[in-house]
Design an enzyme around this catalytic site. Structure first.
Site, PDB file in Angstrom:
ATOM      1  N   THR A 145       1.233  -5.463   8.622  1.00  0.00           N
ATOM      2  CA  THR A 145       1.942  -6.595   8.015  1.00  0.00           C
ATOM      3  C   THR A 145       3.278  -6.762   8.752  1.00  0.00           C
ATOM      4  O   THR A 145       3.350  -7.476   9.743  1.00  0.00           O
ATOM      5  CB  THR A 145       2.137  -6.407   6.497  1.00  0.00           C
ATOM      6  OG1 THR A 145       2.677  -5.107   6.236  1.00  0.00           O
ATOM      7  CG2 THR A 145       0.805  -6.562   5.773  1.00  0.00           C
ATOM      8  N   LYS A 168      -0.655   1.977   8.574  1.00  0.00           N
ATOM      9  CA  LYS A 168       0.249   0.838   8.592  1.00  0.00           C
ATOM     10  C   LYS A 168       1.333   1.097   7.566  1.00  0.00           C
ATOM     11  O   LYS A 168       1.129   1.783   6.562  1.00  0.00           O
ATOM     12  CB  LYS A 168      -0.468  -0.471   8.314  1.00  0.00           C
ATOM     13  CG  LYS A 168      -1.073  -0.652   6.924  1.00  0.00           C
ATOM     14  CD  LYS A 168      -0.150  -1.160   5.853  1.00  0.00           C
ATOM     15  CE  LYS A 168       0.540  -2.437   6.276  1.00  0.00           C
ATOM     16  NZ  LYS A 168       1.463  -2.899   5.164  1.00  0.00           N
ATOM     17  N   THR A 179       0.383   6.945   1.509  1.00  0.00           N
ATOM     18  CA  THR A 179       1.275   6.045   2.209  1.00  0.00           C
ATOM     19  C   THR A 179       0.795   4.617   2.047  1.00  0.00           C
ATOM     20  O   THR A 179      -0.161   4.368   1.333  1.00  0.00           O
ATOM     21  CB  THR A 179       1.367   6.424   3.695  1.00  0.00           C
ATOM     22  OG1 THR A 179       2.395   5.648   4.292  1.00  0.00           O
ATOM     23  CG2 THR A 179       0.069   6.147   4.418  1.00  0.00           C
ATOM     24  N   GLU A 258      11.297  -0.989   8.644  1.00  0.00           N
ATOM     25  CA  GLU A 258      11.821  -2.337   8.830  1.00  0.00           C
ATOM     26  C   GLU A 258      13.296  -2.290   9.237  1.00  0.00           C
ATOM     27  O   GLU A 258      14.129  -1.709   8.546  1.00  0.00           O
ATOM     28  CB  GLU A 258      11.654  -3.140   7.540  1.00  0.00           C
ATOM     29  CG  GLU A 258      10.202  -3.498   7.271  1.00  0.00           C
ATOM     30  CD  GLU A 258       9.981  -4.167   5.945  1.00  0.00           C
ATOM     31  OE1 GLU A 258       8.902  -4.759   5.779  1.00  0.00           O
ATOM     32  OE2 GLU A 258      10.874  -4.109   5.073  1.00  0.00           O
ATOM     33  N   ASN A 379      13.614  -8.607   4.430  1.00  0.00           N
ATOM     34  CA  ASN A 379      13.168  -8.645   3.047  1.00  0.00           C
ATOM     35  C   ASN A 379      13.779  -9.777   2.242  1.00  0.00           C
ATOM     36  O   ASN A 379      13.242 -10.164   1.201  1.00  0.00           O
ATOM     37  CB  ASN A 379      13.430  -7.294   2.382  1.00  0.00           C
ATOM     38  CG  ASN A 379      12.447  -6.248   2.883  1.00  0.00           C
ATOM     39  OD1 ASN A 379      11.277  -6.258   2.507  1.00  0.00           O
ATOM     40  ND2 ASN A 379      12.897  -5.381   3.778  1.00  0.00           N
ATOM     41  N   THR A 384       9.613 -16.553   1.949  1.00  0.00           N
ATOM     42  CA  THR A 384      10.102 -17.913   2.160  1.00  0.00           C
ATOM     43  C   THR A 384      10.417 -18.199   3.615  1.00  0.00           C
ATOM     44  O   THR A 384      10.695 -19.324   3.974  1.00  0.00           O
ATOM     45  CB  THR A 384      11.376 -18.152   1.318  1.00  0.00           C
ATOM     46  OG1 THR A 384      12.343 -17.158   1.630  1.00  0.00           O
ATOM     47  CG2 THR A 384      11.062 -18.110  -0.153  1.00  0.00           C
TER      48      THR A 384
END
Length: 384
Positions: A145, A168, A179, A258, A379, A384
């Site tokens: 993702t 992932k 995980t 991230e 995040n 959006t």
């Protein structure tokens, strides 16, 4: 470089249109023979439909023939309709393989609260069976993702049997039993009871020792499947190799957190129990303050003391030791060190904190990453 699956396994992946990006989002790995397996899934009270179904299959003790994964939609918090969609996914692949739905493990990842676009799933799943091939690479890419790269690890046993794992995960990483996703495939013959007995401890030392942001996903799942195609393996050797594969994948998840620029490794020794060592290590790795210090290359060991103190692990503050990048910074109080030199040593792709709790002989290790402004941006804009 292409990574081949173990003997008897094949994989397929395609873009079914689940992801708006048009990237691959539907994938399966299929075994030519039944597999013994072990599994762990999130203990979140908001667990997704795929986790609940996996638990039911696991408790039934029946063998698996395939793993089917979609990415882009988590199918979590979607009620009875979402649960029915998940069951249908398994039925669709089972029909294509001429096997039973109970032999297909299903998994979903993506945005919570969205149901699967079943018209796209119904069109895509039957195509998978006709596109299988021996490489695991497309499978590893299709489950991603917000990951920036696929995560693959492998080991070969002395008898020639192989283990190949994929994972992932990049955000919403603070696993509770597993995980985000990890699947390990092996052609070794292994006793299922021995595998299942050992699996929880292996998960505790690997995937449950990784953290990115302190948030546990609704869809966390890990499984290992063994089809016996290359004969019997030594149990101890197999379990050691399995832990090494899962450890490699856990570290890669932390490294690819991230917005991350640095892998954060916390090594704890001198604990009273292994559970305490792992608790202390992961509490430090999860601390937003320590993660921010790592991002700024600031050897602020006070944040380590803070995290240890709230972790719940037993410690002896009078004899506690802390080192940053191999430089001792605390023992019986602050030590003299060159903060500028330690800061320079932290300007690398992995920062290591070593901690001695001074109460026993047990050890544990956890992995996280630094906290950057990029994490907030990713995040803040996720849907959006």
């Amino acid at each position: 470089m292409t990574t081949l699956l173990p003997t008897g396994f094949q994989a397929a992946a395609l873009a079914a249109g689940i992801k708006p990006s048009g990237k691959t989002d539907l994938t399966a790995v299929v075994s030519s023979s039944p597999c013994v397996w072990a599994f762990a899934g999130t203990r979140s009270a908001a667990a997704a439909a795929c986790v609940g179904r996996a638990r039911q299959l696991y408790d039934a003790g029946l063998p698996l023939r395939a793993v089917l994964v979609n990415s882009g939609v988590a199918n979590a918090a979607t009620g009875s309709g979402g649960a029915a969609d998940n069951i249908e996914m398994g039925e669709l692949l089972a029909g294509s393989l001429d096997t039973t739905p109970e032999s297909v493990l299903t998994a979903s990842t993506g945005i919570i609260g969205h149901r699967l676009p079943m018209e796209k799933v119904r069109a895509g799943v039957p195509r998978l069976a006709g596109e299988v091939q021996g490489s695991v690479d497309l499978h590893a890419q299709a489950i991603m993702t917000t990951d920036t790269r696929p995560k693959i690890a492998e080991r070969t046993l002395s008898g020639g049997q192989r283990l190949v794992g994929v994972a992932k995960g990049s955000g919403m990483i603070h696993p509770d039993m597993a995980t985000m996703f990890s699947f390990v495939y092996s052609d070794a013959a292994i006793d299922q009871s021995a595998l299942r007995a050992a699996f929880p401890a292996i998960v505790a030392r690997t995937f449950n020792a990784v953290t990115v942001d302190g948030d546990t996903s609704t869809n966390d799942m890990t499984a290992v499947l063994c089809n016996a195609a290359s004969g019997a393996a030594d149990t101890a050797e197999f379990l050691q190799a399995l832990e090494e594969v899962m450890r490699d994948l856990a570290r890669e998840i932390a490294r690819d957190g991230e917005g991350a620029t640095t892998l954060l490794t916390v090594k704890v020794t001198g604990a009273g129990t292994e559970a305490d060592a792992l608790l202390a290590a992961r509490t430090c790795a999860a601390s937003p303050l320590l993660k921010s210090a790592v991002h700024g290359r600031d050897p602020n060991w006070g944040r380590v003391i803070m995290a240890l103190g709230r972790s719940g692990a037993r410690l002896n503050l009078d004899n506690l030791r802390v080192s940053v990048q191999g430089v001792p910074v605390f023992h019986e109080g602050p030590l003299k060190y060159d903060a500028g030199q330690v800061s320079k040593a932290m300007n690398t792709d992995e920062v290591v904190f070593e901690i001695d709790l001074a109460v026993g002989s047990e050890k544990g290790e956890a992995w996280g990453c630094d906290l950057s402004a990029e994490y907030v941006r990713i995040n803040a804009d996720y849907t959006t």
